[in-house]
Design an enzyme around this catalytic site. Sequence first.
Site, PDB file in Angstrom:
ATOM      1  N   TYR A 122      -1.266  -0.579  10.763  1.00 19.85           N
ATOM      2  CA  TYR A 122      -1.360  -0.771   9.313  1.00 19.85           C
ATOM      3  C   TYR A 122      -0.068  -0.327   8.640  1.00 19.85           C
ATOM      4  CZ  TYR A 122      -3.472  -0.885   4.661  1.00 19.85           C
ATOM      5  OH  TYR A 122      -3.751  -1.171   3.347  1.00 19.85           O
ATOM      6  N   SER A 179       0.838  -1.185   0.000  1.00 23.75           N
ATOM      7  CA  SER A 179       0.000   0.000   0.000  1.00 23.75           C
ATOM      8  C   SER A 179       0.878   1.241   0.000  1.00 23.75           C
ATOM      9  CB  SER A 179      -0.882  -0.018   1.257  1.00 23.75           C
ATOM     10  OG  SER A 179      -1.467   1.252   1.517  1.00 23.75           O
TER      11      SER A 179
END
Length: 241
Positions: free
Chosen positions: A155, A142
């Site tokens: 995350y 990501s």
Amino acid sequence: MEELKNKVVLVTGGGRGLGEAVCHTLASAGASVVVADIRDELAQKVAGEIQANNLQAMPLVIDVTDEVQAETAINKIVSQYGRLDALINNAGTDVTVSIEELSIQDWDRIIAVNLRAPFILSKFALPVMKEQGSGHIINISSTAAKRAWANASAYHASKWGLLGFSHALHVEARPHNIKVTALVAGGMQTPFLLDRFPDIDLTKLQDPKNVAATIRFLLSTPEGTVISEMMVLPMGEGSWP
């Protein structure tokens, strides 16, 4: 075109979002897709839709954080198909709270799903791919592995870690003709974001089908060449240069 004909591909988190789009896209390219998800009804739904189009798919229920289930899943796929050509480590999770509010249990779970699971599945897939002399592992990272924002510490840690793991895996796998790619994806119109941020601007997000098409491209690259890292962004995303 069926450039992936006779290829067997395992997609984790295949029951919805990007995983669902990847399963449909790769099946349409001729691959036999293993739709892996922790929720049986989602895996069955996606596999059933693919099969209804006379394409190849098999549902697989798995908790990717469980090493016993991971090893059993790889063995089941090899028993069913005789090979495993690609592993798409797509399953992911997050909790949007500050570091002070983030529970230790949630931290552990996010790291387990986003980082530990790709390691476990890659560990069990590698011997299969080594024996057959080919394979491709794609880890869905990501832009969270390139920059940081508030309320996503676990995350960020998991995706930065996954990017590093991907490059380490690339170094170890390439002598065995196994490709490894870290796909750094920008925001997508998937439940991962939409469920948590219902007011998000959809024009700033990309269709997951576009990212799925990128994965299809990666799996179709010529022998002798590997793309070790690729970034795919929404055209309207303003938070990235």
